[in-house]
Design an enzyme around this catalytic site. Structure first.
Site, PDB file in Angstrom:
ATOM      1  N   HIS A 122       5.876  -0.480  -2.801  1.00 56.88           N
ATOM      2  CA  HIS A 122       5.421   0.288  -3.965  1.00 56.88           C
ATOM      3  C   HIS A 122       5.477   1.792  -3.741  1.00 56.88           C
ATOM      4  O   HIS A 122       4.801   2.554  -4.432  1.00 56.88           O
ATOM      5  CB  HIS A 122       4.006  -0.152  -4.363  1.00 56.88           C
TER       6      HIS A 122
ATOM      7  N   ASN B 223       0.820  -1.199   0.000  1.00 54.38           N
ATOM      8  CA  ASN B 223       0.000   0.000   0.000  1.00 54.38           C
ATOM      9  C   ASN B 223       0.864   1.263   0.000  1.00 54.38           C
ATOM     10  O   ASN B 223       1.963   1.271   0.554  1.00 54.38           O
ATOM     11  CB  ASN B 223      -0.938   0.009   1.211  1.00 54.38           C
TER      12      ASN B 223
ATOM     13  N   ALA C 260     -10.090  -8.223   7.555  1.00 55.39           N
ATOM     14  CA  ALA C 260      -8.867  -8.074   8.333  1.00 55.39           C
ATOM     15  C   ALA C 260      -9.133  -7.368   9.660  1.00 55.39           C
ATOM     16  O   ALA C 260      -8.556  -7.726  10.684  1.00 55.39           O
ATOM     17  CB  ALA C 260      -7.837  -7.296   7.524  1.00 55.39           C
TER      18      ALA C 260
END
Length: 249
Positions: free
Chosen positions: A116, A99, A236
């Site tokens: 990323h 993320n 989650a």
């Protein structure tokens, strides 16, 4: 065979590997979600390349500022907080994320490895020097529109988002640390990721190859193979806090 909280409590070196699903539970659109307003006319993949920035820097910068506004308006959810709590309960925890938001850091997780990149770390397109935002003000950019990017204070080049675009390599040092952690861990928790984006998707496989247990936490069941791989079904923000609570109280 089911994964037991005792196995989490007994692990010495843990890796938490997170994907878009964990941030989606804080209201942040995933990369492949349907876009709205100005952005519904564009394919996200077409905006996430260096060539797109060369062709229309204002369009690309505006889209990423729209995404950054979503992040600034969001708050860490119970899954982010559970990871931060886990960091205080185990001898060694490495947090690796695909993320580009800062929700893990805001939850209290130290030294997050961003495979990323990050929306909060822009840099010059020409000389690659980092650029600092002036606070969190977006000057109306949350409405979504083309915006001319700021200029580098060193070379006057245009500033680009600090994310990894298609066709670009992951940051060498970050990837190296993530691979080392996956090789050395006893347990890897893969949270909210489908394992589609390479090479990041290799991390759970690397952990398995080096005799670690791997637990997938997702809203869809994950195909598992062997007695060291597990799939926990659910959100989650529900599964992870419950697991940490069962393990550590």
């Amino acid at each position: 065979m089911e994964f037991q909280a005792q196995q989490l409590r007994d692990a010495f070196r843990i890796v938490v590997f997170s994907g878009a699903g964990i941030s989606a539970e804080s209201g942040i659109p995933t990369f492949r979600d349907a876009l709205t307003g100005l952005w519904e006319r564009f394919d996200p993949a077409a905006l996430a390349t260096a060539q797109a920035f060369r062709n229309d820097p204002a369009l690309v910068w505006g889209w990423y500022e729209w995404r950054r506004a979503k992040v600034l308006a969001a708050q860490p959810n119970a899954a982010h907080l559970a990871i931060a709590k886990l960091a205080t309960r185990v001898p060694k925890l490495t947090v690796v994320t695909q993320n580009v938001d800062d929700l893990l850091e805001r939850a209290g997780c130290p030294d997050v490895l961003h495979l990323h990149g990050s929306l909060g770390s822009p840099r010059c397109f020409a000389c690659a020097r980092p650029y600092k935002f002036k606070g969190d003000q977006l000057d109306g950019r949350e409405e979504g529109r083309s915006i001319e990017p700021p200029r580098c204070l060193h070379c006057n080049g245009k500033v680009r988002p600090g994310v990894v675009w298609f066709g670009e390599s992951l940051p060498d040092d970050v990837w190296r640390k993530a691979v080392t952690a996956a090789k050395d861990c006893d347990l890897l928790l893969s949270v909210g990721t489908w394992g589609l984006v390479q090479p990041a998707a290799e991390l759970p496989r690397i952990a398995l190859q080096h005799e670690a247990r791997v637990v997938h936490i997702n809203v869809q069941p994950e195909a598992v193979a062997g007695e060291r791989e597990f799939s926990l079904l659910g959100r989650a923000a529900e599964v992870l806090p419950r697991l940490v609570e069962q393990a550590f109280g």
